[in-house]
Scaffold this active site. Sequence first.
Site, PDB file in Angstrom:
ATOM      1  N   GLU A 222      21.512  14.102 -14.605  1.00  0.00           N
ATOM      2  CA  GLU A 222      22.295  14.329 -15.826  1.00  0.00           C
ATOM      3  C   GLU A 222      21.388  13.990 -16.997  1.00  0.00           C
ATOM      4  O   GLU A 222      21.133  12.816 -17.272  1.00  0.00           O
ATOM      5  CB  GLU A 222      23.554  13.462 -15.829  1.00  0.00           C
ATOM      6  N   CYS A 256      25.358  11.458 -24.639  1.00  0.00           N
ATOM      7  CA  CYS A 256      24.607  12.616 -24.135  1.00  0.00           C
ATOM      8  C   CYS A 256      25.281  13.943 -24.457  1.00  0.00           C
ATOM      9  O   CYS A 256      24.609  14.974 -24.512  1.00  0.00           O
ATOM     10  CB  CYS A 256      24.376  12.490 -22.634  1.00  0.00           C
TER      11      CYS A 256
END
Length: 476
Positions: A222, A256
């Site tokens: 990720e 993020c």
Amino acid sequence: MNIAVQANSAQSSEADAARIFALQSAAYRNNPVVPLNDRLDNLKCLERILLDNQDAICAAISQDFGNRSHQETRLLELFLSVDGIRDSRKRLAKWMKPQRRHGSVWFLGARNSVVPQPKGIVGVVAPWNYPLYLVMGPVTSALAAGNRCMVKMAANSRHLCALLHRLVKESFAEQTLAIVPDISGPAFSSMPFDHLIFTGSAESGRRVMKAAANNLTPVTLELGGKSPVIVAEDYDLKTAAARILQMKTVNAGQTCVAPDYLFIHESRLDAFVQHCRVIVPTRYPSLSATDYTSIIDQPSYVRLLGYLDDAESKGAEIINLLPGNISDKSTRKIAPVLVVNARDDMLLMQEEIFGPILPIKSYRTLEEVLDYINDRDHPLALYLFTRQSQVQDKVISLTLSGGVAINDCGLHVAQHDLPFGGVGASGMGHYHGYEGFLEFSKLRPIFKQFAYPAFPLLYPPYGKVFERLIKLMLRD
């Protein structure tokens, strides 16, 4: 700490990690398929740790950041973690059931099925920006799938790491779940896990993948990236500004899936900026507001201010959305900032920002926006504000990103029945909910032959029966 002491500490941490790995390996070998009730008990235990230690967790995270409001941690980390655990507990029995699969008519009587089985030991490498949620999310999926887990937390999360290490050790046997403090990233990633999940920067992700490759360890990455926002001409600007700014300012933009840059039609730019000027002070009256998070460390603080200096030197307009100074060195806080007339040669348009800075680019046609996005790496998230279904369909079909949120930002991550993950430079693999269960399971195909199969008619020596059957099987 001198070099010799550091070396001894690292060796001790690696030795302890090796010891725990051996315990978990033996436990997996002795009990490779964890029963449903044991998995549910593990998830309940994880939930209990979070619910019983809320204040201590909030305090530890705030201490690691320098300042982060307890309310923000309770909403974005504790609630999402607990809600995800409860969702997995509710659905786990169904997820674990073997799946019937269709068979060909040529194998009439035989049965096909797929059985999800634990992979073994899952390594979790978590970042500092959501240090609880990005531990608990992968651990929830891994434990639901019946695995053992070892967790390495970020160096910037040392207070939370120490707390979770103690709490987990008190509640779990090490052969089931362990937080491994002080071990280096390379040493942890080089261990022969059965699956490794990493959340962090793309550059670190490449190193993790290389280390895992030596053991042929499958990885979930990720990695973030520059997530764009598109505000179409039909959408209400005040609503768009309110929702975009929420995800850009929460955790001071250190997220993020935070909006990384914004496309707004050139005719609406000034109005959008004015809405932002009004909205932000109603949420954070000043830079000293306790609800507003500090930048994680001094290097990150200096980096972000460097982005602003670089942009201003190249002609951008810097708009401070709070009264007073744009930054406070003593608290490492940087005000929410708009950067108007952002150009591609500016540093903030070349790197993931990870801070409360929002570059704005104006556009004339949607096509130029899509070309711009498609000329760059696939982002982890893409945000589109429009009520027009034709525009929604066009943007979704002509771009690729890890996830999409329409008419809001970031909330797709909180949907437990949606997979979360990147694509290309923003990552690989998915977790959350059922996809997380699958990610950490081996879907084992099982073929069970019928008692009296017809297939032996195709055994050699090949003769007339074989020829008749193969012609029938290959008929046009």
